[in-house]
Design an enzyme around this catalytic site. Structure first.
Site, PDB file in Angstrom:
ATOM      1  N   HIS A   1       0.992  -1.279  -0.031  1.00 30.79           N
ATOM      2  CA  HIS A   1       0.061   0.133   0.022  1.00 30.79           C
ATOM      3  C   HIS A   1       0.992   1.302   0.127  1.00 30.79           C
ATOM      4  O   HIS A   1       1.838   1.297   0.648  1.00 30.79           O
ATOM      5  CB  HIS A   1      -0.932   0.097   1.153  1.00 30.79           C
ATOM      6  CG  HIS A   1      -0.401   0.216   2.539  1.00 30.79           C
ATOM      7  ND1 HIS A   1      -0.112   1.322   3.143  1.00 30.79           N
ATOM      8  CD2 HIS A   1       0.022  -0.678   3.446  1.00 30.79           C
ATOM      9  CE1 HIS A   1       0.258   1.061   4.435  1.00 30.79           C
ATOM     10  NE2 HIS A   1       0.441  -0.196   4.300  1.00 30.79           N
TER      11      HIS A   1
ATOM     12  N   ASP B   1       6.305   1.628   6.162  1.00 33.80           N
ATOM     13  CA  ASP B   1       4.880   1.358   6.117  1.00 33.80           C
ATOM     14  C   ASP B   1       4.059   2.267   5.040  1.00 33.80           C
ATOM     15  O   ASP B   1       3.663   3.254   5.594  1.00 33.80           O
ATOM     16  CB  ASP B   1       4.158   1.448   7.392  1.00 33.80           C
ATOM     17  CG  ASP B   1       2.958   0.957   7.619  1.00 33.80           C
ATOM     18  OD1 ASP B   1       2.550   0.006   6.534  1.00 33.80           O
ATOM     19  OD2 ASP B   1       2.309   1.211   8.461  1.00 33.80           O
TER      20      ASP B   1
ATOM     21  N   GLU C   1      -4.804   1.271   2.782  1.00 36.93           N
ATOM     22  CA  GLU C   1      -4.586   0.051   3.640  1.00 36.93           C
ATOM     23  C   GLU C   1      -4.791   0.824   5.003  1.00 36.93           C
ATOM     24  O   GLU C   1      -5.414   0.139   5.943  1.00 36.93           O
ATOM     25  CB  GLU C   1      -3.152  -0.389   3.584  1.00 36.93           C
ATOM     26  CG  GLU C   1      -3.274  -1.604   4.427  1.00 36.93           C
ATOM     27  CD  GLU C   1      -2.628  -1.716   5.743  1.00 36.93           C
ATOM     28  OE1 GLU C   1      -2.809  -2.488   6.662  1.00 36.93           O
ATOM     29  OE2 GLU C   1      -2.290  -0.243   6.039  1.00 36.93           O
TER      30      GLU C   1
END
Length: 839
Positions: free
Chosen positions: A138, A150, A184
């Site tokens: 993502h 992330d 996400e």
């Protein structure tokens, strides 16, 4: 056994094992990787990563996420497509789905998304393919963060894998679908939109999900399946730098860790098996402004790329992918051996091995205890006495150390080890060790004062073996795959004992005996330290973002006691073999007392702003305006304030000296008549935070330039006791809907999710809404069973608007307050509104 060399030898043994574990964890690549024309290049991937993270924050609904990041991905994909060999065909699609689903994560809530973005690429043989494997990352990030680990690095890795595979002259047997999903962080919305709505989803037979719970390091396989052991075998065969553990899988799926990934969506809504990987190192800066691309080592990118490319190629050329449903049987036990290779075998095979190991141990113990029939009863009594004393000593140690942890928490010194991890070892580890040694020394002196030391050493070894054998049998019976650890702790000690039995019985605790004993214990002790350090690396940072309800010192102290008990289980017998434990006890006690005094004095500050290795305190701050309406639509109460949430047990006790007006006099009050206490929670995490550790600082009213518009479209009587209310909402990209039926009413159905309302912890209903750059007004309805008379209405419904970007993002008052927060905090701030209505 002389204490003056026995204790140092044991300490050196454990330190040596720790050093080996450290080397294993820090070695990212087994050998330097030389990228050929068809190999993964970390340097090209780093270029993608730097460019993606230059666009930040990539919050869902923002131009950065919906336009700039998407355009960058498309540009790179088009460049790759131009250089694709004739063996392959690339197709690209932009999906903007709208949908809704319910999930039991965070106590349960419902999610609604509109017009969010997915960038999807299909690489397939020139003649097409019927089946496909999915690779998922993502590109969105949480608000106010660059999101390098992330999950930008995963998208960079996927771009480079696409580039590498597309240039290969070797055709694939199956298609590889690369999903760059754009929502996400909004609790798995984009993956749901893809797997339930996109036409390519029907061809997917397996997936690999790339995630992060830290910044760089090794990527851990922490979930597989469900079932489908052939997927684990694919990883075992193909991965160049393996790092995988069924222990991590069982911990994660137990719900202990407050996190979830797209794995759940593909598993639950797509019925597709897969592999879930995540970077786990340095979780202290996960989801903070420090999650930047320069903190991710090139070797970390290379190992992830090597592994994922190899596994994807293996799956895309495997005959099993096309018939994956035929291999859906049973779970699998898997674990890596110090990053060198992975052992994997079917759980049913593990069950047989475990029971055989336990049976051999029970047979050995029964023969030993009952070998002399005339003394069998006396032997049994002594054996079970030692067994009970061992368990009692463990329990007393746990209680004593947890008492220390509670004391530390009560006096306000919680998390003193957060920046200085070894403080926890010196505080709780020495306390646990000293307590165990003291208890068994007293038992030896007063309970067994006239008994042969050599016999005591034997019987307490046997007691530990019995405990591990029982644990093995029970865990195997419960179907816990992690029982393989107990197998190690039964098989190797028993084998070592049998090998050195003659040496010990003839000469006692000689130097040769001790060395041979330690060598026999090498495998289980080394693996336990390897595994426990992995768990430490994952769990310790989580303590800084686990809410104000949980006492982190109690959790960590409990974990340290468990590790201490495990590591001491086969060395308790040494206490009965050694001449004295006085020096060891004095040394451990001195270390404990000194550390305790230093912790109580506050010398170990929990947080750090060190540029090279920051460990910030997390604080969420909202400038919010609230309005509460009555049944007639009149505003009966309104206020404005800056709502402050500390994300750990310390709350903001360390911030108050820097911002004096944020103190205990402004605790957040709970509006009992309103759902979720009348507060604008972005997610239903209220159960993780006590109101006594929330603060509400009065502030001027905020008037968003793009306010929320909420109106009732219709009120329909569906039957004599059922009423449907239909609504329309327009507002920012993120909104939260809270529903509480009034007394006597029941929320029976609604237009969200699958139609069955899912209550959150506490009984209220929570709906998380997000949209892309633009979306049509949100329409929904709720239907309630109502009593014949309802003078106070049938439902309370509140809507919160969250402004994570744009001109309404932060008020001047909020910005001014955040600037005063100390530099060792990561304060994520935004503006919000909250409106409560009664119908």
């Amino acid at each position: 056994l002389p204490e003056e060399w026995g204790a140092p030898l044991l300490l050196l043994y454990l330190l040596g094992l720790r050093a080996l574990v450290h080397v294993s964890h820090r070695q990212l690549l087994r050998q330097p990787s030389v990228a050929g024309p068809y190999d993964f290049s970390a340097f090209r991937a780093r270029g993608y990563l730097d460019n993606i993270t230059a666009i930040w924050p990539r919050t869902v609904g923002s131009p950065e996420n919906e336009v700039l990041a998407v355009n960058y991905l498309l540009e790179q994909i088009e460049a790759i497509e131009r250089e694709t060999t004739r063996a392959h065909k690339i197709s690209v699609d932009i999906q903007r789905p709208t949908g809704s689903f319910s999930i039991d994560f965070l106590g349960g809530f419902t999610s609604y998304y509109a017009n969010i973005t997915n960038v999807i690429v299909k690489l397939e043989p020139r003649n097409g393919a019927q089946h496909a494997v999915l690779s998922n990352c993502h590109f969105d990030s949480v608000p106010n963060t660059p999101g390098a680990s992330d999950d930008a690095v995963s998208c960079a890795v996927m771009l480079e894998i696409l580039n590498t595979l597309s240039k290969s002259p070797e055709p694939l047997q199956h298609a590889v679908i690369f999903l760059f999903n754009g929502a996400e962080e909004n609790i798995l919305q984009a993956s749901h939109g893809f797997i339930t709505q996109h036409e390519w989803a029907k061809s997917i037979r397996a997936f690999i999900n790339l995630e992060a719970a830290g910044v760089g390091g090794k990527e851990l396989v922490f979930q597989t399946g469900p079932e489908n052991p052939w997927l684990v075998q694919a990883y075992v065969v193909a991965a160049k730098h393996p790092f995988a553990s069924v222990v991590a899988q069982e911990i994660f799926q137990s719900g202990i860790i407050p996190a979830d990934t797209d794995f759940r969506i593909y598993r639950d809504f797509g019925n597709v098996p897969g592999i879930d990987l995540a970077f786990i190192e340095n979780g202290y800066i996960y989801h903070t402004k420090y999650d930047t691309s320069d903190r991710i080592l090139t070797d970390s990118i290379q190992r992830a790329g090597d592994n994922i490319l190899a596994v994807l190629k293996y799956l895309a050329t495997s005959d099993k992918l096309a018939k994956s449903f035929e291999y859906r049987h049973g779970n699998v036990v898997f674990f890596d051996i110090f990053g060198l290779f992975v052992l994997a075998y079917p759980a049913r095979v593990g069950t047989i091995m475990n029971y055989i190991t336990a049976a051999i141990a029970f047979l050995y113990l029964s023969r030993k205890v009952l070998q002399t029939k005339t003394r069998a009863v006396d032997n049994l009594k002594k054996f079970f006495t030692a067994f009970g004393l061992t368990l009692l000593s463990w329990l007393c140690t746990l209680v004593a150390v947890l008492t220390v942890a509670v004391f530390i928490s009560v006096i306000g010194r919680s998390l003193s080890w957060y920046t200085h991890f070894y403080v926890s070892v010196f505080l709780y580890g020495t306390a646990a060790s000293a307590k165990l040694i003291l208890l068994h020394t007293l038992i030896k002196k007063f309970f067994y004062k006239n008994m042969n030391n050599q016999y005591l050493g034997e019987i307490f070894f046997d007691a530990s073996l019995m405990i591990w054998s029982l644990a093995l049998a029970v865990m195997t019976q419960m179907g816990i795959c992690s029982a393989f650890i107990c197998t190690l702790w039964v098989a190797f000690p028993l084998l070592a004992k049998l090998m050195i039995h003659r040496e010990f019985s003839q000469k006692g605790a000689t130097v040769k005996f001790v060395i041979m004993y330690m060598l026999g214990m090498f495998v289980p002790y080394l693996y336990m330290m390897y595994l426990s350090w992995t768990v430490f690396e994952m769990f310790t940072p989580i303590m800084g973002r686990s809410g104000s309800e949980m006492l982190p010192d109690v959790v960590l102290a409990g974990f340290i006691v468990v590790i201490t008990v495990i590591l001491s289980s086969y060395f308790i017998n040494f206490i009965y073999l050694v001449k004295s434990t006085k020096t060891t006890l004095v040394t451990l006690s001195a270390v404990f007392v000194v550390t305790l005094v230093l912790v109580c004095s506050g010398i170990f500050f929990p947080y750090s702003s060190d540029a090279a290795n920051p460990k910030p305190m997390r604080v969420f701050v909202q400038h919010t305006s609230r309005r509460f309406h009555d049944l007639d639509g009149n505003v009966v109460k309104s206020d404005s304030g800056i709502w402050i949430n500390g994300f750990d047990y310390n709350g903001i006790s360390h911030i108050t000296p820097h911002v004096p007006e944020v103190n205990d006099t402004i605790r957040t009050p709970c509006e009992e008549q309103a759902p979720f206490c009348g507060l604008p929670w972005i997610l239903p995490v209220h159960f993780m935070f006590r109101l006594v550790k929330n603060w509400y600082l009065p502030a001027p009213e905020i008037i968003p330039r793009r306010p929320i518009h909420f109106k009732v479209l219709s009120k329909d009587l569906m039957s004599s006791n059922s009423m449907r209310l239909s609504f329309e909402v327009t507002g920012p990209s993120h909104m939260s809907l809270y529903v509480r039926p009034r007394e006597g009413s029941v929320l029976s159905t609604w237009s969200l999710g699958d139609g069955v309302p899912v209550a959150s912890i506490g009984g209220d209903y929570f709906v998380f809404y997000s949209r892309g750059l633009q979306a049509t007004p949100w329409h929904f309805w709720v239907e309630l069973r109502v009593p014949e008379k309802h003078p106070n209405g049938i439902v309370s419904l509140a809507i919160a608007a969250h402004y994570f970007f744009g001109e309404d993002h932060k008020s001047p008052q909020l910005s001014a307050l955040l600037e005063r927060f100390p530099n060792w905090t990561f304060s994520s701030g935004w503006s919000s509104t909250y409106d409560l209505f009664v119908f």
